[in-house]
Design a protein around this motif. Structure first.
Motif, mmCIF file in Angstrom:
data_model
loop_
_atom_site.group_PDB
_atom_site.id
_atom_site.type_symbol
_atom_site.label_atom_id
_atom_site.label_comp_id
_atom_site.label_asym_id
_atom_site.label_seq_id
_atom_site.Cartn_x
_atom_site.Cartn_y
_atom_site.Cartn_z
ATOM 1 N N ALA A 258 -2.723 9.857 -0.784
ATOM 2 C CA ALA A 258 -2.009 10.371 -1.956
ATOM 3 C C ALA A 258 -2.575 11.719 -2.383
ATOM 4 O O ALA A 258 -1.819 12.648 -2.738
ATOM 5 N N ILE A 259 -3.881 11.840 -2.365
ATOM 6 C CA ILE A 259 -4.531 13.095 -2.744
ATOM 7 C C ILE A 259 -4.142 14.208 -1.776
ATOM 8 O O ILE A 259 -3.802 15.321 -2.181
ATOM 9 N N ALA A 260 -4.173 13.891 -0.488
ATOM 10 C CA ALA A 260 -3.834 14.898 0.515
ATOM 11 C C ALA A 260 -2.360 15.285 0.446
ATOM 12 O O ALA A 260 -2.010 16.479 0.454
ATOM 13 N N ASP A 261 -1.483 14.299 0.359
ATOM 14 C CA ASP A 261 -0.041 14.565 0.351
ATOM 15 C C ASP A 261 0.394 15.317 -0.905
ATOM 16 O O ASP A 261 1.335 16.119 -0.861
ATOM 17 N N LEU B 12 0.812 -1.218 0.000
ATOM 18 C CA LEU B 12 0.000 0.000 0.000
ATOM 19 C C LEU B 12 0.844 1.267 0.000
ATOM 20 O O LEU B 12 0.417 2.294 -0.525
ATOM 21 N N ALA B 13 2.038 1.199 0.580
ATOM 22 C CA ALA B 13 2.915 2.373 0.548
ATOM 23 C C ALA B 13 3.295 2.717 -0.887
ATOM 24 O O ALA B 13 3.293 3.892 -1.289
ATOM 25 N N ASP B 14 3.593 1.685 -1.666
ATOM 26 C CA ASP B 14 3.925 1.903 -3.072
ATOM 27 C C ASP B 14 2.704 2.378 -3.851
ATOM 28 O O ASP B 14 2.824 3.218 -4.749
ATOM 29 N N ALA B 15 1.522 1.848 -3.493
ATOM 30 C CA ALA B 15 0.291 2.293 -4.152
ATOM 31 C C ALA B 15 0.068 3.777 -3.916
ATOM 32 O O ALA B 15 -0.298 4.526 -4.844
ATOM 33 N N THR B 16 0.278 4.225 -2.685
ATOM 34 C CA THR B 16 0.134 5.648 -2.374
ATOM 35 C C THR B 16 1.081 6.484 -3.226
ATOM 36 O O THR B 16 0.689 7.516 -3.797
ATOM 37 N N SER B 17 2.326 6.040 -3.336
ATOM 38 C CA SER B 17 3.327 6.778 -4.117
ATOM 39 C C SER B 17 2.952 6.854 -5.590
ATOM 40 O O SER B 17 3.085 7.909 -6.231
#
Length: 331
Positions: free
Chosen positions: A244-247, A210-215
């Motif tokens: 991801a949207i927020a970051d 999921l970390a990679d998905a966020t990136s």
């Protein structure tokens, strides 16, 4: 074997909840889930062993709810339910073969990759084991010899999601696919394309990272600021997309498929517009109900047609009610 009034009552209750799901969720959640709401003494144990074999990846909260439904139904009816999942089609096929060799009384299978499972499902049918498919593969379920399919029409659900995003002003959508080769996910994106009537791009991520998905989602939104909507097809990936949207400082509107406690909370907070709810608890509960009725009374359900558990929609209007149920593992 004589069947009991308790079994009939709970089966009818489950079917009543099912047939009313779409209407109930359009303006608010339908009342109660079959297992927790069941009243009266449990029926005498009728025996039997039913195997549930899904394409679940480890740690996927969606499938935890399916498992909860299946196991709750097993306890209610006094039958043994085993649950196993593997996201690799070859290994899932092996799990099905093991269940067949153990001569289970019934088999429940999700078919994200139907072609890879066809031979194994065929072995079960040839061995006289009733098979019920769930979640994915409904379009070939009858062809494979299954008694019925329990789930939702992915095309219809996708169109509904696309229409909701269009109503929010989305014109260019990123549809995030989290499992390679899962035909149901492609159907959802196809439906969303029809419902939106705008541009839909697809992005492949890995639900187990999921970390990679966020990136990846963040990078795509930053590289194309005209993307004003994101549709995820899994609750864990929905949370990754929210971050991801927020970051990334994106203003993209987010919708998702399927529920978790985190998704419901995000809907309440306005971070996610909606979740397409296929009521996966029923995808565990109902097949065990149907297989028990088949074993004890030779009943079949569906008449060659699928039994739909969705789609419904959870929005800010009804999220608070669903939140309580999600915490208990039934939504």
């Amino acid at each position: 074997m004589k069947w009991t009034t308790g079994l009939v009552a709970v089966a009818v209750l489950g079917l009543s909840a099912l047939t009313g799901c779409s209407a109930g969720q359009a303006g608010g959640q339908s009342s109660g889930e079959p297992a927790p709401a069941a009243s009266g003494p449990a029926p005498a144990a009728g025996g039997g062993t039913f195997a549930v074999v899904t394409h679940a990846s480890a740690g996927d909260a969606f499938w935890d709810v399916v498992k909860n439904g299946a196991e709750a139904a097993g306890k209610r009816y006094g039958v043994t339910v085993t649950y196993q999942g593997d996201g690799d089609p070859a290994r899932q096929s092996q799990l099905i073969d093991q269940a067949v060799s153990q001569k289970v009384d019934g088999l429940v299978v999700s078919m994200a990759n139907p072609d890879a499972l066809k031979e194994s499902v065929g072995k079960a049918v040839t061995a006289g084991i009733p098979v019920i498919t769930i979640n994915s593969g409904g379009d070939v379920s009858r062809e494979f010899g299954a008694v019925t399919h329990v789930g939702q029409s992915e095309d219809v659900a996708g169109r509904g999601a696309g229409e909701k995003l269009k109503a929010e002003g989305v014109t260019k959508l990123l549809c995030v696919i989290h499992e390679a080769g899962n035909v149901g996910l492609d159907q959802r994106c196809n439906g969303a394309t029809q419902g939106l009537g705008g541009t839909v791009e697809r992005l492949q991520v890995d639900v187990s990272n999921l970390a990679d998905a966020t990136s990846k989602i963040k990078a795509r939104l930053q590289s194309d600021t005209s993307l004003d909507g994101v549709l995820t097809l899994n609750p864990s990936v929905a949370v990754a997309a929210r971050d991801a949207i927020a970051d990334g400082g994106s203003k993209a509107r987010l919708g998702t498929f399927d529920l978790s406690a985190d998704v419901v909370a995000a809907i309440e907070d306005g971070e996610i517009l909606f979740a397409v709810d296929q009521q996966q608890y029923l995808q565990g509960w109902l097949p065990i109900t149907f297989l028990t009725l088949h074993k004890e009374n030779l009943n079949t359900v569906g008449g060659g047609l699928p039994v739909n558990t969705g789609p419904g929609f959870v929005t800010k209007d009804n999220a608070a009610k669903v939140a309580q149920l999600a915490e208990s593992g039934t939504r």
